[in-house]
Write an enzyme that holds these catalytic residues in place. Structure first.
Site, short mmCIF file in Angstrom:
data_model
loop_
_atom_site.label_atom_id
_atom_site.label_comp_id
_atom_site.label_asym_id
_atom_site.label_seq_id
_atom_site.Cartn_x
_atom_site.Cartn_y
_atom_site.Cartn_z
N LYS A 55 0.57 -0.96 0.27
CA LYS A 55 -0.09 0.01 0.14
C LYS A 55 1.09 1.35 0.14
O LYS A 55 0.60 2.22 -0.85
CB LYS A 55 -0.73 0.28 1.12
CG LYS A 55 -2.04 -0.92 0.99
CD LYS A 55 -2.65 -1.46 2.36
CE LYS A 55 -4.20 -2.27 2.21
NZ LYS A 55 -4.41 -2.22 3.30
N GLN A 99 -4.44 -1.80 10.68
CA GLN A 99 -5.01 -2.84 8.96
C GLN A 99 -5.64 -4.01 9.86
O GLN A 99 -4.41 -4.02 11.40
CB GLN A 99 -2.85 -3.30 8.53
CG GLN A 99 -3.25 -4.21 7.48
CD GLN A 99 -3.38 -4.69 6.17
OE1 GLN A 99 -3.58 -3.53 5.46
NE2 GLN A 99 -4.44 -6.01 5.91
N ASP A 122 -11.29 2.50 4.19
CA ASP A 122 -12.07 1.78 4.11
C ASP A 122 -13.03 1.21 3.97
O ASP A 122 -13.99 0.05 3.88
CB ASP A 122 -10.96 0.41 5.47
CG ASP A 122 -9.68 0.11 4.95
OD1 ASP A 122 -9.67 -0.06 3.97
OD2 ASP A 122 -9.20 -0.74 5.36
#
Ligand code: NDP
Length: 298
Positions: A55, A99, A122
């Protein structure tokens, strides 16, 4: 019989990332705005380390500001919430994610709810879930956004098509169903308690499999000509006995690719299908978030 068109997620995601990079360059030039993405990793889960590195690299390649914070596994929930709060307030950061998985002593729902919904790239905060469900501008999870881009590229107008989604997780199944509903599809959501799943799956002009069971969806579950989006990523022993004996593994999807290819109209392979779209769509969400925060997009 005609074989399905195999959708190339690697090539398509490269195009998406190139377009994002062009937009980022224009934002910097015309508005002095550099979108920034912060990724917070708690602990040392090996798969997460790879995802986070990936990422960060792709964020930089798109010309964005990238911040990766690696916190020790023993970080308390309160300390993590403080980090999230600081990033919520940081004007150089427009997108922020923690994460997952996080260590057991941290409640992922509490963390998701603490992220500023306008920076929640997200799309997992309750506010974004509500915005998505109620048709307001929302940030939706990246993998479902990627599925939609691939479907729209392959089929064009999705209106009126019957979409069957197998899986109802908050991360994939439910948001992909919401996005398909927004695109005026008729939706069926199937899950582990669905009766006669093969017959339900066969209703789909579009079939999205997000289950996590290797090659569960067989060729005779698929409506001829359907578009099949295989989200599953499953690691199984190599097909070659010698390699398998040496412990080598391969990745397969939730769909039996060879059988499905003979029936479907379009199909995503695993790997190189939906997977590469996920980071591209995370960058797309970061760009959208930056533009909204600067008043440059609805
Ligand atoms: P979850 O485990 O959270 O959800 C799986 C879903 O599948 C559940 O809704 C479950 O039903 C359903 N299910 C399980 N077994 C069956 C069955 N036998 N028949 C019908 N439905 C079943 O997984 P995720 O949604 O997070 O992920 C799904 C897959 O997608 C995984 O392989 C994951 O690795 C992959 N993935 C890939 C990404 C990418 O970038 N390409 C990103 C995210 C995930 P129930 O709710 O009833 O238990």
């Amino acid at each position: 019989m005609n074989e399905a068109n195999v959708i190339d997620g690697v090539a398509f995601s490269a195009k998406v990332r190139a377009k994002i990079a062009d937009e980022v360059a224009a934002l910097k030039r015309d508005h002095g705005l550099k979108p920034g993405l912060a990724v917070v990793l708690v602990g040392e889960d090996p798969a997460s380390q790879v995802y986070v590195r990936n990422k960060g690299e792709q964020t930089l390649e798109a010309g964005m500001h990238s911040l990766t914070l690696r916190l020790p596994a023993e970080t308390t929930q309160a300390a993590l919430l403080k980090v999230v709060d600081d990033l919520n307030k940081d004007p150089t950061i427009h997108g922020l994610l923690v994460q997952f998985p996080v260590p057991d002593h941290i409640d992922p729902l509490v963390v998701q709810a603490a992220i500023n919904p306008d920076k929640d790239v997200d799309g997992l905060s309750p506010v974004n879930i509500g915005r998505l469900a109620s048709g307001q501008p929302a940030l939706a999870p990246a993998t479902p956004v990627g599925c939609m881009m691939l479907l729209e590229d392959a089929l064009g107008d999705l209106r009126g098509k019957h979409a069957v989604v197998i899986g109802r997780s908050n991360l994939v199944g439910k948001p992909v169903a919401q996005l398909l509903l927004r695109a005026d599809c008729t939706i069926t959501i199937a899950h582990s308690r669905t009766r006669d799943l093969p017959a339900v799956a066969r209703l789909g002009d579009i079939l999205v499999a997000a289950v996590g069971r290797p090659e569960m969806v067989r060729g005779d579950w698929i409506k001829p000509g359907a578009a099949v989006i295989d989200v599953g990523i499953n690691r199984v022993p190599s097909r070659r006995p010698k390699a398998a004996a040496e412990g080598k593994t391969i990745l397969v999807g939730d769909v039996h690719f060879e059988e499905a290819k003979a029936v479907a109209g379009w199909i995503t392979p695993v790997p190189k299908g939906v997977g590469p779209m996920t980071v591209a769509c995370l960058l797309q969400n970061t760009l959208t978030a930056a533009k909204r925060q600067a008043g440059l997009a609805d």
